[in-house]
Design an enzyme around this catalytic site. Sequence first.
Site, mmCIF file in Angstrom:
data_model
loop_
_atom_site.group_PDB
_atom_site.id
_atom_site.type_symbol
_atom_site.label_atom_id
_atom_site.label_comp_id
_atom_site.label_asym_id
_atom_site.label_seq_id
_atom_site.Cartn_x
_atom_site.Cartn_y
_atom_site.Cartn_z
ATOM 1 N N ASP A 195 -0.986 0.324 -4.271
ATOM 2 C CA ASP A 195 -1.471 0.062 -2.908
ATOM 3 C C ASP A 195 -0.055 -0.548 -2.286
ATOM 4 O O ASP A 195 0.595 -1.467 -2.520
ATOM 5 C CB ASP A 195 -2.465 -1.051 -2.742
ATOM 6 C CG ASP A 195 -2.505 -2.023 -1.468
ATOM 7 O OD1 ASP A 195 -2.053 -1.341 -0.264
ATOM 8 O OD2 ASP A 195 -3.047 -2.853 -1.208
ATOM 9 N N ASN B 92 0.978 -4.547 2.698
ATOM 10 C CA ASN B 92 1.698 -5.628 3.515
ATOM 11 C C ASN B 92 1.753 -6.984 2.599
ATOM 12 O O ASN B 92 0.745 -7.048 1.824
ATOM 13 C CB ASN B 92 0.789 -5.816 4.735
ATOM 14 C CG ASN B 92 1.375 -6.631 5.765
ATOM 15 O OD1 ASN B 92 1.787 -7.745 5.868
ATOM 16 N ND2 ASN B 92 2.034 -5.976 7.002
ATOM 17 N N GLN C 231 -1.465 3.891 4.348
ATOM 18 C CA GLN C 231 -2.048 3.854 3.038
ATOM 19 C C GLN C 231 -2.861 2.994 2.604
ATOM 20 O O GLN C 231 -4.036 3.188 2.084
ATOM 21 C CB GLN C 231 -0.895 4.087 1.900
ATOM 22 C CG GLN C 231 -1.254 4.618 0.644
ATOM 23 C CD GLN C 231 -1.223 3.485 -0.413
ATOM 24 O OE1 GLN C 231 -1.091 2.199 -0.175
ATOM 25 N NE2 GLN C 231 -1.297 3.802 -1.718
ATOM 26 N N GLU C 232 -2.472 1.769 2.838
ATOM 27 C CA GLU C 232 -3.408 0.551 2.400
ATOM 28 C C GLU C 232 -4.487 0.398 3.368
ATOM 29 O O GLU C 232 -5.750 0.162 2.568
ATOM 30 C CB GLU C 232 -2.566 -0.826 2.532
ATOM 31 C CG GLU C 232 -3.303 -2.152 2.119
ATOM 32 C CD GLU C 232 -2.380 -3.340 2.069
ATOM 33 O OE1 GLU C 232 -2.581 -3.925 1.356
ATOM 34 O OE2 GLU C 232 -1.560 -3.444 3.147
ATOM 35 N N GLU C 233 -4.324 0.283 4.341
ATOM 36 C CA GLU C 233 -5.731 0.354 5.350
ATOM 37 C C GLU C 233 -6.670 1.542 4.880
ATOM 38 O O GLU C 233 -7.910 1.173 4.985
ATOM 39 C CB GLU C 233 -5.424 0.617 6.935
ATOM 40 C CG GLU C 233 -4.459 -0.834 7.294
ATOM 41 C CD GLU C 233 -2.862 -0.774 7.081
ATOM 42 O OE1 GLU C 233 -2.397 -1.291 7.460
ATOM 43 O OE2 GLU C 233 -2.490 0.362 6.335
ATOM 44 N N TYR D 187 -4.540 11.390 7.978
ATOM 45 C CA TYR D 187 -3.502 10.225 7.625
ATOM 46 C C TYR D 187 -3.089 9.712 8.989
ATOM 47 O O TYR D 187 -3.030 10.464 9.919
ATOM 48 C CB TYR D 187 -2.384 10.511 6.873
ATOM 49 C CG TYR D 187 -1.839 9.328 6.313
ATOM 50 C CD1 TYR D 187 -2.081 8.560 5.013
ATOM 51 C CD2 TYR D 187 -0.333 9.011 6.804
ATOM 52 C CE1 TYR D 187 -1.306 7.546 4.528
ATOM 53 C CE2 TYR D 187 0.322 7.871 6.570
ATOM 54 C CZ TYR D 187 -0.240 7.205 5.537
ATOM 55 O OH TYR D 187 0.837 6.199 4.941
#
EC number: 3.2.1.143
Length: 535
Positions: free
Chosen positions: A266, A269, A283-285, A324
């Site tokens: 992941d 943040n 990517q993380e969200e 994305y």
Amino acid sequence: MEKREDWRSILPYLPVVMRSSSLFWPSQVVESLKELECGRVDSGRLLLIFMTELRNSLSLSHEPLAPSAAHGYALFFDELMSREECRKWFEEVLPALGGLLLRLPFLLEEHYKNADVVIDGEGATVRTGLRMLDSQEAGIVFLTQELIAALLACSLLCLFPVHDRYERQLQPLNFDELFASLYDDYSQKQESKIWCIINYFQRISSNMPKGVVSFERKVLPRDADFVHISYPNASFWSTSVIPLCRFEVHSSGLIEDHPSESVEVDFANEYLGGGALRRGCVQEEIRFMISPELIVGMLFLPSMADNEAIDIVGVERFSSYKGYASSFRFSGDFVDDKDVDALGRRKTRIVAIDALCGPGMRQYREKFLLREINKAFCGFLQQSKYQQDQKLPQQNFDAATSTSIETSEGKNSYKEIRNFQNDYNMIEKSNDIGVATGNWGCGAFGGDPEVKTIIQWLAASQARRPFVAYYTFSSRALQNLDKVACWILSQRWTVGDLWNMLTEYSTSRSKGETNVGFLRWLLPSIYAHGSSRMD
């Protein structure tokens, strides 16, 4: 219950209350939830009125929601939902969530009855109860998927107290900003994020999953304590004789779709989840939206320090997507058919590691190279496997997280965890569990993709992971990565060898002696005719 330290640490951040050793909802909340269960809320506008009454009953009126939250909820449920979708939501899904919320006190009490019973490698119990896992506090929490669903229902209805979350370096957990952002600055990607959440609730309301998810804070101590491996210095890396692991390059595809068992990175943040519950959509969200159970980690995992990582095992994926960032779109349901491990968790392993943000030229200085490689090493490290493979005394090579549990075999229910007495080392059969990653810390964070690639390869190799599956997402800077990686492996370099080449390059880059990327600097023959540095 009230004597438990773990319970006392999390109670101020939960909406339920305790009296006479029991958890319960205030009577007004119970009556409101019963009305919800009976289907008496049938529009977004009424839902906001209902949420306001609930929050008043929980004495949360002094903690206002995002200014446009009411408009955002009404916009989504009264305008963006089709008539049939709206009917199903208010007649089937929302009543089921009302019933689930009524069970929350019971689910929490059952959770604590079953907590603190997983056996570690030395025969001691491991604390697994829901609690605040503060910075520098290595530990693990096990939650059933049903309890997670109930907690996420609290997020939907904005029932979590804000309390001192900001002071404790915790992310907001209520969904008010998620919906407010839809109204304030409408976009299809924001609507799609919400559809992922809605799809999750639709799924669990009709068929509640029965698995378990673990959330772990991993720490590399700054100071040696004769129990854990301390934060490695430059000498540790430059003298390492560990061989480099296999390196696979994928120019297309997604990390979460990697076919073999692996730790999925992941690109986090420092605050777990990043902008998942606001406007963020990278990517993380996206990972948090398609697997909403990840969101619950934001409840009790404050921001990560430089020597920390967060490991999450067992989350289920519920949604498909395409695109994305601004092109992100929810594209329907997803059926997750991954196997379950010996502790009842799906074999989905996600490690959250946060890279330097906007590092510029400082990323080539040794101090910051160490920061990045140790961050990745902390995330990829797995305790007993590392210790066994090193075949050295525990006091020198034990991993920083004494609670780390990784298994690729078997199947146990949550209640069976408390009776799990097998040899811990038998659980740790992770020889085939590699790392699936990509351009960590690049893109919006501004990192050098070539340097970050090598750093992750080094960290995974040192952590004794068998392979790295690297997804380049068609990065132009990495178009020759496969050729360079193959050449490096053909040289039979160790971790120390490649680290020393990376630091030599970084020193030259910092001094302005070169401005080419690491891959071209190392093997110019790939890019043009001529001999390489190591021929």
